[in-house]
Write an enzyme that holds these catalytic residues in place. Sequence first.
Site, PDB file in Angstrom:
ATOM      1  N   LYS A 163      37.041  27.751  39.885  1.00 22.25           N
ATOM      2  CA  LYS A 163      35.842  26.835  40.585  1.00 22.25           C
ATOM      3  C   LYS A 163      36.751  25.578  41.020  1.00 22.25           C
ATOM      4  O   LYS A 163      37.716  25.233  40.533  1.00 22.25           O
ATOM      5  CB  LYS A 163      35.123  26.243  39.350  1.00 22.25           C
ATOM      6  CG  LYS A 163      34.356  27.445  38.689  1.00 22.25           C
ATOM      7  CD  LYS A 163      33.036  27.825  39.515  1.00 22.25           C
ATOM      8  CE  LYS A 163      32.003  28.662  38.657  1.00 22.25           C
ATOM      9  NZ  LYS A 163      30.894  29.079  39.766  1.00 22.25           N
ATOM     10  N   ASP A 191      35.678  29.956  44.017  1.00 26.71           N
ATOM     11  CA  ASP A 191      34.322  29.509  44.023  1.00 26.71           C
ATOM     12  C   ASP A 191      34.211  27.900  44.304  1.00 26.71           C
ATOM     13  O   ASP A 191      34.657  27.167  43.525  1.00 26.71           O
ATOM     14  CB  ASP A 191      33.420  29.977  42.950  1.00 26.71           C
ATOM     15  CG  ASP A 191      32.059  29.919  43.195  1.00 26.71           C
ATOM     16  OD1 ASP A 191      31.379  29.416  44.229  1.00 26.71           O
ATOM     17  OD2 ASP A 191      31.178  30.427  42.148  1.00 26.71           O
ATOM     18  N   GLU A 218      34.271  31.908  47.644  1.00 26.60           N
ATOM     19  CA  GLU A 218      32.730  31.953  47.625  1.00 26.60           C
ATOM     20  C   GLU A 218      32.161  30.749  47.835  1.00 26.60           C
ATOM     21  O   GLU A 218      32.577  29.685  47.327  1.00 26.60           O
ATOM     22  CB  GLU A 218      32.564  32.540  45.931  1.00 26.60           C
ATOM     23  CG  GLU A 218      31.033  32.640  45.602  1.00 26.60           C
ATOM     24  CD  GLU A 218      30.992  33.137  44.279  1.00 26.60           C
ATOM     25  OE1 GLU A 218      31.901  33.525  43.662  1.00 26.60           O
ATOM     26  OE2 GLU A 218      29.905  33.061  43.582  1.00 26.60           O
ATOM     27  N   ASP A 243      26.633  33.434  47.645  1.00 25.85           N
ATOM     28  CA  ASP A 243      26.153  33.471  46.467  1.00 25.85           C
ATOM     29  C   ASP A 243      24.668  32.357  46.521  1.00 25.85           C
ATOM     30  O   ASP A 243      23.936  33.095  46.624  1.00 25.85           O
ATOM     31  CB  ASP A 243      27.111  32.677  45.199  1.00 25.85           C
ATOM     32  CG  ASP A 243      26.586  32.670  44.128  1.00 25.85           C
ATOM     33  OD1 ASP A 243      25.354  33.078  43.680  1.00 25.85           O
ATOM     34  OD2 ASP A 243      27.313  32.402  42.912  1.00 25.85           O
ATOM     35  N   LYS A 267      22.737  38.040  41.630  1.00 28.21           N
ATOM     36  CA  LYS A 267      22.542  37.877  40.488  1.00 28.21           C
ATOM     37  C   LYS A 267      21.252  38.200  39.986  1.00 28.21           C
ATOM     38  O   LYS A 267      20.427  37.801  40.623  1.00 28.21           O
ATOM     39  CB  LYS A 267      22.624  36.224  40.185  1.00 28.21           C
ATOM     40  CG  LYS A 267      24.107  35.834  40.348  1.00 28.21           C
ATOM     41  CD  LYS A 267      24.295  34.545  40.197  1.00 28.21           C
ATOM     42  CE  LYS A 267      25.725  33.829  40.290  1.00 28.21           C
ATOM     43  NZ  LYS A 267      26.178  32.462  40.480  1.00 28.21           N
TER      44      LYS A 267
HETATM   45 MG   LIG Z   1      28.901  31.220  42.665  1.00 27.63          MG
END
Ligand SMILES: [Mg+2]
Length: 374
Positions: A163, A191, A218, A243, A267
């Site tokens: 992240k 991400d 991402e 995303d 998701k």
């Molecule tokens: Mg993500």
Amino acid sequence: MKITEASIWGIHLPLKEPFVVSYATFPYMPSIILELKTDNGLSGFGEAVPDEHVTGESFEGAYELLKHILIPEVLGESPFNIEHIHQKMNEKLIQNPSIKAAVDIACYDLMGKASGLPIYDLIGGRAHERLTYPKVISIGTPEKMAAQCTRALEEGYKDLKIKLSGDVQADVDRLHAIRKAAGKGVPIRVDVNQGWKTADQAKRALSQFDTLDLDWVEQPLAPHEFEAMNELRSHSSIPLMLDESVVSETDLNRAIVSRAADKINIKLMKCGGIYPAIHMAKTAEAAGLTCQIGSMVESSIGSAAGYHAAMARKNITSTELTGPLLFSCDIGNLNYQIPEAVLNDQPGLGINIDRVALDELSVKYDEIKGDLTK
Ligand SMILES: [Mg+2]
């Protein structure tokens, strides 16, 4: 077979450590657990993890909408009528995908239990031999993140997901420290969670990532920046994944038309469950994109549902459903064996629910019984 009863628990899943992404810090994960019961004695579980930043839902609002709007729509229905159930839910509520996912997952759990089959066998069978998951590293200092990566590789992880904060220089420092610690050849994906504010800033960052051998980057920009994403793709050879930009199938179509992505992170909480997720994966496949099934940090219920969807589709090439590993207490027993999540061949989701833990973690509870004459 008809759905006759529903129970809803609002729970706080305790995290071992606060979960930090670029836009928020979570001390615990609020989750809504749904149990649907049928007139032939079956019980199926589903889960909603609402997120104001991604699905636009609050925990309290989602709970009440599930209780008052969606549950009355599914009582009296057969869980096998999943297309019809989604149509009804979509007519009642334009958004709120996480609570639609709760209903969808519980219906698939019931379909599996009624037919004696694991969910993946109902939606395509075993398209993959194994489902692996990466070690997800929260934002921290370069030294701390590098040490966490080293430990993860020692524990048996094969992939790292990092992240990033959006501060270009700090992120470059982090990634150089991590690549050095991990060594060459270890797959690393990152991400940014919308952390870069302009296309120019993103270009500057990506050009400094060139030597780091990243698998993909991402969500570099804000969700609506489809054209800028297309521009970034022509600027950088690093594959880009969307995303937050792709919540629903409509967003996916926009991403395809504007050539804004190489990969899509699907998701269940964003799209409304297993049924729409499979549909999106097929649409993406037709456009030449690969997909990942990610999560909103869900318990064993939502995570198992995601793995079943991933198992059944060849172009779902990665998974990130590591919620249960982050909790100090979970309500189910999805089987994680670093670096694989192992699905069994039990009917439905294939997990057992710990009802004691469910009650202990709950902050809200409701039971709704259907009209049996319906
Ligand atoms: Mg993500």
